[in-house]
Design a protein around this motif. Sequence first.
Motif, mmCIF file in Angstrom:
data_model
loop_
_atom_site.group_PDB
_atom_site.id
_atom_site.type_symbol
_atom_site.label_atom_id
_atom_site.label_comp_id
_atom_site.label_asym_id
_atom_site.label_seq_id
_atom_site.Cartn_x
_atom_site.Cartn_y
_atom_site.Cartn_z
ATOM 1 N N ASP A 1 39.082 55.885 -27.150
ATOM 2 C CA ASP A 1 39.005 54.201 -27.049
ATOM 3 C C ASP A 1 37.367 54.195 -27.014
ATOM 4 O O ASP A 1 36.774 54.595 -26.011
ATOM 5 C CB ASP A 1 39.441 53.761 -25.698
ATOM 6 C CG ASP A 1 39.267 52.280 -25.525
ATOM 7 O OD1 ASP A 1 38.817 51.524 -26.596
ATOM 8 O OD2 ASP A 1 39.546 51.634 -24.467
ATOM 9 N N LEU A 2 37.090 53.549 -27.983
ATOM 10 C CA LEU A 2 35.500 53.651 -28.287
ATOM 11 C C LEU A 2 34.984 52.061 -28.055
ATOM 12 O O LEU A 2 33.877 51.859 -28.363
ATOM 13 C CB LEU A 2 35.125 53.896 -29.505
ATOM 14 C CG LEU A 2 35.273 55.609 -29.921
ATOM 15 C CD1 LEU A 2 34.748 56.125 -31.318
ATOM 16 C CD2 LEU A 2 34.617 56.454 -29.002
ATOM 17 N N SER A 3 35.896 51.449 -27.502
ATOM 18 C CA SER A 3 35.709 49.920 -27.654
ATOM 19 C C SER A 3 34.416 49.679 -26.414
ATOM 20 O O SER A 3 33.895 48.641 -26.647
ATOM 21 C CB SER A 3 36.957 49.038 -27.193
ATOM 22 O OG SER A 3 37.428 49.511 -25.940
ATOM 23 N N ALA A 4 34.169 50.677 -25.748
ATOM 24 C CA ALA A 4 33.024 50.266 -24.819
ATOM 25 C C ALA A 4 31.707 50.365 -25.651
ATOM 26 O O ALA A 4 30.587 50.350 -25.128
ATOM 27 C CB ALA A 4 33.072 50.900 -23.706
ATOM 28 N N ILE A 5 31.625 50.851 -26.891
ATOM 29 C CA ILE A 5 30.474 51.160 -27.784
ATOM 30 C C ILE A 5 30.292 50.004 -28.499
ATOM 31 O O ILE A 5 31.279 49.442 -29.408
ATOM 32 C CB ILE A 5 30.570 52.312 -28.715
ATOM 33 C CG1 ILE A 5 30.795 53.696 -27.778
ATOM 34 C CG2 ILE A 5 29.411 52.572 -29.467
ATOM 35 C CD1 ILE A 5 31.194 54.810 -28.382
ATOM 36 N N ASN A 6 29.110 49.414 -28.514
ATOM 37 C CA ASN A 6 28.804 48.130 -29.236
ATOM 38 C C ASN A 6 28.839 48.561 -30.719
ATOM 39 O O ASN A 6 28.179 49.487 -31.420
ATOM 40 C CB ASN A 6 27.595 47.443 -28.933
ATOM 41 C CG ASN A 6 27.576 47.311 -27.462
ATOM 42 O OD1 ASN A 6 28.237 46.996 -26.710
ATOM 43 N ND2 ASN A 6 26.299 47.959 -26.736
ATOM 44 N N GLY A 7 29.359 47.500 -31.216
ATOM 45 C CA GLY A 7 29.287 47.662 -32.880
ATOM 46 C C GLY A 7 30.398 48.221 -33.568
ATOM 47 O O GLY A 7 31.366 48.690 -32.890
#
Length: 440
Positions: free
Chosen positions: A74-80
């Motif tokens: 889950d990379l949703s905490a990374i902006n963009g």
Amino acid sequence: MVSNMRMVDLIEKKRDGKELSKEEIQFIIKGYTDGSIPDYQMSAWTMAVYFQGMTESERAELTMAMVHSGDTIDLSAINGVKVDKHSTGGVGDTTTLVLGPLVAAVGVPVAKMSGRGLGHTGGTIDKLEAVEGFHVEIENEEFIRLVNENKIAVIGQSGNLTPADKKLYSLRDVTATVNSIPLIASSIMSKKIAAGADAIVLDVKTGAGAFMKTLDDSRDLAQAMVNIGNNVGRKTMAIISDMSQPLGFAIGNALEVKEAIDTLKGEGPEDLTELCLALGSNMVLLAGKASSAEEARKMLIEVMENGKALESFKTFLSAQGGDASVIDQPEKLPQAKYTFELEAKEDGYVSEIVADEIGTAAMLLGAGRATKESEIDLAVGLMLRKKIGDEVKKGESLVTIYANSNDVEDVKDKLYSNIKVSKEKVDAPKLVHEEVHFQK
Ligand code: URA
Ligand code: CA
């Protein structure tokens, strides 16, 4: 789920060329992963797929069923928009080392999960470990923090990504069903999606050193992957690039790090630079950081010229424990004890450099792993001094061999039999053959 589905009926259905539903494909992948469907039934099913193919909808469902067979990142905490790049394998392919810092320098977040290599030369992690102290054993939270802060970080492969693909790939390997476009395409795409990519740029290699030897086959594979990606909601495009000879000059871990440094400065080999700009500009475009590929390319050239791309490489290396001073002092990278020149035996033009055999020669020196257990030697490898189309005079060097042993006769023999020199002028092969976009 209580189900009255039976695998034998689904094998029969595929054998007869009918389309399987989402539920049926999920049943097959779940059952194969948990062991309730045995290898012999799965083998029969993959052979049926080999002959009957799969529809667009079946390909998308198979891919997503494999994604959900294990952990997903889950990379949703990374902006963009997280854009990943995947290459279908090549020899001395330094693009990943260059592209990460390059696109990060224009603000595209690079959250890369990488592995170690088998064969030819090392994987991206092996290469990066040529930098003293660099490591990828970082916690997920740290990984995400680094990408948000520096726009780039690399983490080692997590244990349980796409277990269905692992099991299926091993089975295909021994049942003559590797070479099926729907199975290859879903295998590759499931891994990228499970690793958290929002968008994907594919580099599909074509030519003697590639998995797909002809342009037609490469195009079919590229289109299959691009369609799967878009059908499951990930913007995906592909570039078909030449692998009839190794990319760039360096083949070997520390040598490729040095080559990446040069390329990030805008002083790298022409072909490697061009491919990085082609792939990179599409990554920038999919990330929504530019409005056209031309604009994206200009942005990338600018960060090569103003030093920001190199700065991004430095920041990335030191954030993960690496000694970033190697960037200004590449002589601090592991150095081989001996060098030898492979001298041309006659005048002429280089007409052939068989990529995979050159890769094997680098492996013989110790740059790659013959088996998963082999230790690799980060210092050794090859530097091509000539590429296809170059003129060469008798006695001039074709290749510099970097070795830690002073007996390289077998390596020289292998190189001589796989680098051809002809009397007639030869054209350099075209590097980027074409782009492939979504087609309904
Ligand atoms: N590479 C993969 O990851 N999967 C395949 O099926 C073939 C090549
Ligand atoms: Ca290279």
